[in-house]
Each structure stands twice: as C-alpha cells, then as structure tokens.
Design a protein around this motif. Structure first.
Motif, PDB file in Angstrom:
ATOM      1  N   ASN A 309      28.440  23.909  45.300  1.00 60.97           N
ATOM      2  CA  ASN A 309      29.050  24.167  44.528  1.00 60.97           C
ATOM      3  C   ASN A 309      29.680  25.075  43.579  1.00 60.97           C
ATOM      4  O   ASN A 309      31.264  24.285  44.265  1.00 60.97           O
ATOM      5  CB  ASN A 309      28.114  26.140  44.000  1.00 60.97           C
ATOM      6  N   THR A 310      30.183  24.999  42.299  1.00 63.28           N
ATOM      7  CA  THR A 310      31.508  25.287  42.104  1.00 63.28           C
ATOM      8  C   THR A 310      31.982  26.441  41.247  1.00 63.28           C
ATOM      9  O   THR A 310      30.718  26.919  40.942  1.00 63.28           O
ATOM     10  CB  THR A 310      32.395  23.970  41.074  1.00 63.28           C
ATOM     11  N   TYR A 311      32.850  27.232  41.004  1.00 62.27           N
ATOM     12  CA  TYR A 311      33.356  28.452  39.911  1.00 62.27           C
ATOM     13  C   TYR A 311      34.371  28.895  39.984  1.00 62.27           C
ATOM     14  O   TYR A 311      35.549  27.992  40.230  1.00 62.27           O
ATOM     15  CB  TYR A 311      32.282  29.835  41.025  1.00 62.27           C
ATOM     16  N   SER A 312      34.709  29.400  39.458  1.00 64.67           N
ATOM     17  CA  SER A 312      36.063  29.781  38.988  1.00 64.67           C
ATOM     18  C   SER A 312      35.890  31.256  38.709  1.00 64.67           C
ATOM     19  O   SER A 312      35.416  31.892  38.557  1.00 64.67           O
ATOM     20  CB  SER A 312      35.961  29.586  37.286  1.00 64.67           C
ATOM     21  N   GLY A 313      36.786  31.859  38.466  1.00 70.40           N
ATOM     22  CA  GLY A 313      38.073  32.737  38.809  1.00 70.40           C
ATOM     23  C   GLY A 313      39.540  33.226  37.755  1.00 70.40           C
ATOM     24  O   GLY A 313      40.510  32.514  38.093  1.00 70.40           O
ATOM     25  N   VAL A 314      39.086  34.609  36.546  1.00 73.00           N
ATOM     26  CA  VAL A 314      40.218  34.627  35.702  1.00 73.00           C
ATOM     27  C   VAL A 314      40.805  35.607  36.222  1.00 73.00           C
ATOM     28  O   VAL A 314      40.005  36.564  36.743  1.00 73.00           O
ATOM     29  CB  VAL A 314      39.884  35.251  34.598  1.00 73.00           C
ATOM     30  N   ARG A 315      42.236  36.286  36.989  1.00 73.92           N
ATOM     31  CA  ARG A 315      42.964  36.756  37.755  1.00 73.92           C
ATOM     32  C   ARG A 315      43.249  37.852  36.447  1.00 73.92           C
ATOM     33  O   ARG A 315      44.322  36.501  35.071  1.00 73.92           O
ATOM     34  CB  ARG A 315      43.528  36.290  38.666  1.00 73.92           C
ATOM     35  N   PRO A 316      43.589  38.786  36.716  1.00 72.56           N
ATOM     36  CA  PRO A 316      44.329  39.659  35.320  1.00 72.56           C
ATOM     37  C   PRO A 316      46.360  40.108  35.474  1.00 72.56           C
ATOM     38  O   PRO A 316      46.610  41.302  36.229  1.00 72.56           O
ATOM     39  CB  PRO A 316      43.231  41.188  35.583  1.00 72.56           C
ATOM     40  N   ALA A 317      46.269  38.971  36.045  1.00 77.05           N
ATOM     41  CA  ALA A 317      47.429  38.612  36.038  1.00 77.05           C
ATOM     42  C   ALA A 317      49.138  39.330  34.621  1.00 77.05           C
ATOM     43  O   ALA A 317      48.219  39.627  33.935  1.00 77.05           O
ATOM     44  CB  ALA A 317      48.218  37.604  36.141  1.00 77.05           C
ATOM     45  N   THR A 318      50.115  40.138  35.366  1.00 75.48           N
ATOM     46  CA  THR A 318      50.691  40.474  34.030  1.00 75.48           C
ATOM     47  C   THR A 318      51.673  39.753  33.703  1.00 75.48           C
ATOM     48  O   THR A 318      52.331  38.841  35.155  1.00 75.48           O
ATOM     49  CB  THR A 318      50.740  41.944  34.003  1.00 75.48           C
ATOM     50  N   GLU A 319      52.983  40.578  33.465  1.00 78.18           N
ATOM     51  CA  GLU A 319      54.775  39.923  33.524  1.00 78.18           C
ATOM     52  C   GLU A 319      55.078  40.314  34.282  1.00 78.18           C
ATOM     53  O   GLU A 319      56.297  39.703  34.521  1.00 78.18           O
ATOM     54  CB  GLU A 319      54.644  40.247  31.629  1.00 78.18           C
ATOM     55  N   THR A 320      54.459  41.355  35.097  1.00 78.25           N
ATOM     56  CA  THR A 320      55.420  41.644  36.940  1.00 78.25           C
ATOM     57  C   THR A 320      54.547  40.893  37.447  1.00 78.25           C
ATOM     58  O   THR A 320      52.982  41.394  37.564  1.00 78.25           O
ATOM     59  CB  THR A 320      55.301  43.113  36.682  1.00 78.25           C
ATOM     60  N   LYS A 321      54.727  41.109  39.179  1.00 77.44           N
ATOM     61  CA  LYS A 321      54.145  40.730  39.974  1.00 77.44           C
ATOM     62  C   LYS A 321      53.554  41.699  41.383  1.00 77.44           C
ATOM     63  O   LYS A 321      52.816  41.536  41.464  1.00 77.44           O
ATOM     64  CB  LYS A 321      54.909  39.665  41.128  1.00 77.44           C
ATOM     65  N   ASP A 322      53.775  43.331  41.216  1.00 76.12           N
ATOM     66  CA  ASP A 322      53.305  44.632  41.159  1.00 76.12           C
ATOM     67  C   ASP A 322      51.882  44.901  40.270  1.00 76.12           C
ATOM     68  O   ASP A 322      52.162  44.775  39.437  1.00 76.12           O
ATOM     69  CB  ASP A 322      54.754  45.167  41.474  1.00 76.12           C
TER      70      ASP A 322
END
Length: 414
Positions: A309-322
């Motif tokens: 199987n394969t899969y993907s995930g889009v993470r809700p990153a922002t312009e800051t790390k925290d």
C-alpha cells in the motif's frame, strides 16, 4: 437552531477529537463540527501513527510542552479504552562521521527536556539490536519511550466516548460564518443550520486560517506540507525491532523506517511544499523510487518484499515552527493552528492546555459534572473499511488501520 453549547469545536481530526474527549469528560457541553463525511479524513488520515516523546522538539516551545503533557497520560488512556499500542522504541542511526558528530547534541537536547533515558549505542550494540539494518552505520542512539498506536482508532474512540457522555458530533457540516450576538454568544452558521456556543475552538487543521478569517482573527497562514509513505506487509515485521530514525534537521525528522502497531513496516514521510490542502490519490514514480531507495539502503532485506500500500498526508504547517495556541479573550475564540506531524503525539496535552484556557482565560465553568471514568470499548471490524464501536459504525479513513487490521492489500503499480 440548538440551545447554547459551552464549546463549539470546528474540525474533527485528532486535535478536534481530543478536545471533545477531554472537555466533555470535564463536564462541558460540547458540539464538534466536521465538514467531511467522516471524522479523521484530512491531515489526520495521513499521519504515521508514531507517538513521539518530544526528545527533539524545540526547547521552550508550545509543541514540546504539549507532547510532554500528553506523554504523562496517553498510554494509560489508550490502555483503559482497550486500544492497541506498542512501546517499540526508536533507534536513531548515523550513517557517516558527520552525522555521528551530531549525536551528542541530540542527547543534550533530550536532557534539557528532562529526558535522561536517551542513550548512545556503539556500532556493535546497534547491530545486536537491529541486525537487518545496513552495515555501514557509524553510530546510533536508543530512544526507549517512542511508541506506535492506531492513528485512526484512537481519535475515533475519543469522539465515540465523548458522544456516550452527551457530546454532539456532526459530520458533513461545513462552517460558513461565525459572529457573536449582543450577549456575546457565538452564532456558527453551517450548511446544516445555525449553532450557538459560549466559546469556539478552531481546530480546523488544513483550513485553520480560513476558519480564523471567518471570525476576523486570522494571525497565521497554512503552508501545506506533503508527506508520503510506502507500506509493506506484516511478514516484514522481523526486519526491524524499533523505529529507525535518521538524524533530524531544522525542518524535518526525515524519512523513517518503522513498524505500525499492526506490524506493517512503513517508510516515510517525505517532505514537500505543496499548494493543495487535500491528500493526493497516489504517489508519483519519483517519490516511489526515492522511498524504495531509502528502504534499500537502510534495511536492505526490504528489497525482497513487495509494497502492499501507499498513502499520503498533507500537514498543516505554517510560517513558524511552533504551534499556534491563541486565546482571543476579547471574544471567547481559541485558535489551535499549525499542529503538524506531532499532533498525534501532543493531542491530549493540547487538550489539557485548552482546558486550562477555558477556566483561566475565558472563565468558563462546565455546565455538567465531570465524568472521568473510562470504560473499555467494544470494538470490532466488520469489513476492511468499517469498524463498530458498541452499536455505532464508523468508516475507516486511515491506511494504517485498514491495511493492518483488516489485511486490505492495495498493490502498488511499481
């Protein structure tokens, strides 16, 4: 239009499910709104299932504080509910002398976060623990408290338990507007009607900036970050005994070779900036080759096993790390934004922080009495995409669960 809820939670991923779980147990009347047809359908449907200790999280960050608070309670909660977990531990491998020079920094960072059990291994100790790892390592660390859990069943169980205590959970419910009336009550308009709440929590993940904008409080911008994975069959479980980590960088933990809680060996995630906020249907040939190459050079025996199987995930990153944990006390609106790949590892810690904010910042007392009892859940999988918790059915949205638990194999076109 419903009566006034104590809290309206927007977003039904791991963060939203953790909020409704914790706040309902404390006695708050909660409503959770999810725009998709099923809970855990967006960013949370593409995570790794790894429960990180925070040994390499930025010191002094909200992220680290939440991970540490979560670590204190998450495994006892999971055990009480009868959910699967494995305290597999992690081995960080240096593949050259330059990487080996960074190991003391990782140990010191862990000690600064009060984690004194991160240990350096000799090369011979590494291969005693991990005989199938490629024999070109120059050093390693042992991180014993890293674990893996079911990344779908855990938040689903949180939401299910909250519902059993009286919380209301609505899916296929798109928030379209948010405004306060003259009494300071939020009026949340959706495609399914109007709902009212004393406090609104924005845990909309990939659409967190969009939801904040509805309330006129937008302070950050989502910058989606795509991670992709390969999944092998459970016959590969003996090839690694722990999660095999690379040396982390300032931007990412890197590509990991790890076992799911169901013993499927998984390689990932990649890290790619993207414009889209939804998970792609499949992996590109370039990413497939890259992940296969990573597996081949890290654990060579994987090359003789097929990808199932394969899969993907889009993470809700922002312009800051925290993380962005921002209480807008002038309007009883709480923003939970930028909770990226460690959202599963920090979820109950974030919820604890939110509970503190409810009382200390918003001065909101629960309408009901607290109920902290956690009964063991009756869980069964009726087919490869459906699970039953008690008398309710839920659609399985995470590939780790339906590949591992239900033995569903989706053969990749390599």
């Amino acid at each position: 239009m419903e009566s006034v809820y104590d809290v309206v939670i927007i977003g039904g991923g791991i963060v939203g499910c953790s909020q409704v779980f914790t706040l309902t147990r404390l006695g708050y009347r909660c409503l959770l709104l999810e725009k998709e047809a099923h809970l855990v359908s967006m960013a949370s449907s593409g995570n790794s299932g790894m429960l990180h200790t925070g040994f390499d999280a930025p010191l002094g960050s909200i992220e680290l504080a939440c991970i540490l608070r979560c670590q204190q309670q998450v495994l006892p909660v999971i055990e009480s509910l009868g959910l699967p977990y494995s305290k597999i531990g992690a081995t960080m491998v240096a593949w050259n002398d330059q990487q080996k020079e960074k190991l003391p920094q990782v140990i010191q960072k862990a000690k600064n976060a009060n984690m004194d059990d991160v240990l350096e291994l000799s090369v011979s100790q590494l291969y005693q623990r991990e005989p199938h790892v490629a024999h070109r390592a120059t050093g390693a660390l042992w991180i014993p408290r890293e674990a893996v859990i079911d990344p779908w069943l855990t938040p689903i169980s949180f939401a299910h338990h909250a519902k059993s205590l009286g919380a209301k959970v609505l899916t296929s419910t798109m928030v379209q507007g948010c405004e306060r009336d003259s009494q300071g009550i939020w009026r949340v308009s959706t495609n399914r009607g109007l709902f009212r709440g004393r406090v609104v929590i924005n845990s909309a993940g990939l659409y967190g900036d969009v939801v904040d904008k509805l309330a006129g409080v937008q302070k950050f911008r989502i910058m989606p970050r795509l991670g992709q994975y390969l999944v092998y069959g459970s016959e590969t479980k003996s090839l690694i005994n722990s999660s095999i980590l690379p040396i982390p960088t300032d931007k990412t933990k890197g590509v990991i070779v790890f076992k799911s809680v169901y013993d499927n060996v998984i390689i990932g995630p990649t890290q790619e900036e993207t414009e889209r906020r939804t998970n792609p249907a499949g992996l590109s040939p370039r990413i497939m080759r890259s992940l296969l190459d990573h597996g081949r050079v890290s654990v060579p025996s994987l090359e003789s096993h097929p990808v199932v199987n394969t899969y993907s995930g889009v993470r809700p990153a922002t312009e800051t790390k925290d993380y962005h944990v921002v209480p807008h006390t002038d309007r009883n609106w709480l923003t939970l934004g930028g909770i990226r790949s460690t959202g599963l590892s920090s979820c109950l810690g974030v919820a604890d922080m939110v509970a503190d904010i409810m009382k200390d910042k918003f001065c909101l007392e629960p309408s009901n009495s607290a109920n902290m009892y956690l009964p063991r859940l009756d869980i069964s999988f009726t087919n490869h995409r459906t699970a039953r918790l008690g008398s309710e059915e839920y659609t399985v949205t995470h590939p780790i669960t339906y590949t591992g638990k239900c033995n569903s194999k989706v053969w990749s076109n390599l």
